[in-house]
Design an enzyme around this catalytic site. Structure first.
Site, PDB file in Angstrom:
ATOM      1  CB  SER A 119      -0.827   0.077   1.283  1.00  0.00           C
ATOM      2  OG  SER A 119      -1.387  -1.134   1.611  1.00  0.00           O
ATOM      3  CG  HIS A 140      -2.513  -1.242  -3.481  1.00  0.00           C
ATOM      4  ND1 HIS A 140      -3.022  -0.044  -3.056  1.00  0.00           N
ATOM      5  CD2 HIS A 140      -2.594  -2.072  -2.421  1.00  0.00           C
ATOM      6  CE1 HIS A 140      -3.391  -0.148  -1.801  1.00  0.00           C
ATOM      7  NE2 HIS A 140      -3.141  -1.360  -1.390  1.00  0.00           N
ATOM      8  CD  GLU A 152      -3.955   2.987  -5.326  1.00  0.00           C
ATOM      9  OE1 GLU A 152      -4.353   4.142  -5.114  1.00  0.00           O
ATOM     10  OE2 GLU A 152      -3.217   2.389  -4.521  1.00  0.00           O
ATOM     11  CG  ASN A 191      -3.820   3.146   1.330  1.00  0.00           C
ATOM     12  OD1 ASN A 191      -4.763   3.103   2.107  1.00  0.00           O
ATOM     13  ND2 ASN A 191      -3.437   2.101   0.632  1.00  0.00           N
TER      14      ASN A 191
END
Ligand SMILES: CC(=O)CC(=O)SCCNC(=O)CCNC(=O)[C@H](O)C(C)(C)COP(=O)(O)OP(=O)(O)OC[C@H]1O[C@@H](n2cnc3c(N)ncnc32)[C@H](O)[C@@H]1OP(=O)(O)O
Length: 284
Positions: A119, A140, A152, A191
């Site tokens: 992350s 991700h 991602e 994130n």
């Protein structure tokens, strides 16, 4: 561009099991590696429970043929013939770089893609410990992996564009996910926004400003979030939330990314959220 048929996943925790599941549901041949017999057993149980749930909800016809496409083993060397390996171990830079170094020596296909589900750890740090940084990128996923559509895609400065496109075809055409492109910066897109939001909610609770229930109800009823930030932190895992916050803080040195003491104490106490049975809420 050759389609990817064989996938390896390292780690069968929350994220690794979800990734293995969606790959097997897409018809891929999947090998998952765990670090001990106990962890491998727990991983198998996690996969079975999730696939039975998908079967009972009519998402898949039957769990058994999907499970039959997944092998959970303990030897990393079993991944030698894989076309794509996705790492989903603990969010720790030392552990991940060591794993990438080992995988680099194990994978035999020169075109094999080495991906991380990190992350927050820069992909470049993982790429440069291998002899093939052009084949290393971030893929991700989001928790729960079988439910959330986003992936991602994070190439580093050294990732070959052809490798990114092969990974895009895999996640979009084969897995049916939707990809967004991110720069190789801690936290990527989601994130970098989500973690400071969760940390602000923890600070709000810590200061006595509002209760956990009211903070979460506020965001669910007032901003139409599917769940509030504290319930979400419990879902992500408080250890992972803290680890991601630390990577963001390390990268940007901005106070908004600093983990509040309450989060640190809860992790010290083993209150990790859903996976340990207690976090901001208690789970039976
Ligand atoms: C830290 C990181 O790097 C990355 C991250 O992962 S950040 C975290 C991102 N995740 C989020 O933001 C999650 C936000 N929350 C949600 O989307 C929802 O609250 C939730 C899907 C977790 C639960 O949804 P809910 O409506 O409260 O519960 P529920 O009705 O049980 O589930 C909704 C659907 O999801 C499915 N589902 C829920 N949890 C699931 C799981 N763990 N596995 C598989 N399916 C699941 C259910 O089967 C259900 O499907 P149907 O409606 O088709 O039957």
């Amino acid at each position: 561009m050759t389609a990817i048929r064989s996938v390896g996943v390292v780690g069968c925790g929350l994220m690794g099991a979800g990734i293995a599941e969606v790959c097997a549901r897409a018809g891929k041949d999947v090998v998952v590696v765990e670090s001990s017999p106990a962890a491998a057993d727990a991983g198998r149980q996690r996969l079975e429970a999730s696939l039975k749930r998908a079967e009972s909800r009519g998402k898949i016809e039957a769990a058994a043929p999907v499970l039959a496409r997944i092998q959970v083993v303990e030897q990393l060397e079993t991944l030698a013939d894989r076309e794509l390996v996705i790492e989903a171990i603990v969010e720790d830079e030392v552990a991940k770089t060591e794993l990438f170094r080992r995988l680099d020596g194990i994978l035999t296909d020169p075109e094999a893609i080495l991906a991380s589900n990190t992350s927050s750890i820069p992909i470049m740090k993982l790429g440069v410990v291998t002899s093939r940084p052009e084949h290393v990128l971030g893929i991700h996923f989001f928790n729960p992996v079988p439910v959330l559509a986003l992936v991602e895609l994070v190439p580093s400065l050294l990732t070959s564009p052809a490798v990114t496109e092969r990974a895009r075809a895999f996640v979009q055409d084969d897995l049916g996910k939707q990809a967004i492109d991110c720069q190789d910066r801690a936290g990527f897109v989601v994130n970098a926004l989500l973690i400071p939001f969760i940390l602000s909610a923890i600070r709000m609770l810590e200061s006595g400003f509002a209760t956990a229930e009211d903070i979460d109800r506020g965001l669910v009823l007032g901003a139409a979030h599917p769940q509030g930030p504290l319930a979400l932190a419990d879902l992500i895992g408080l250890d992972t939330t803290k680890a991601v916050a630390e990577s963001l803080y390390e990268e940007f040195k901005e106070p908004l990314y600093a983990a509040p003491p309450l989060l640190a104490r809860m992790v010290d106490a083993g209150l990790l959220g859903r996976k340990s049975g207690r976090g901001f809420y208690t789970y039976s």
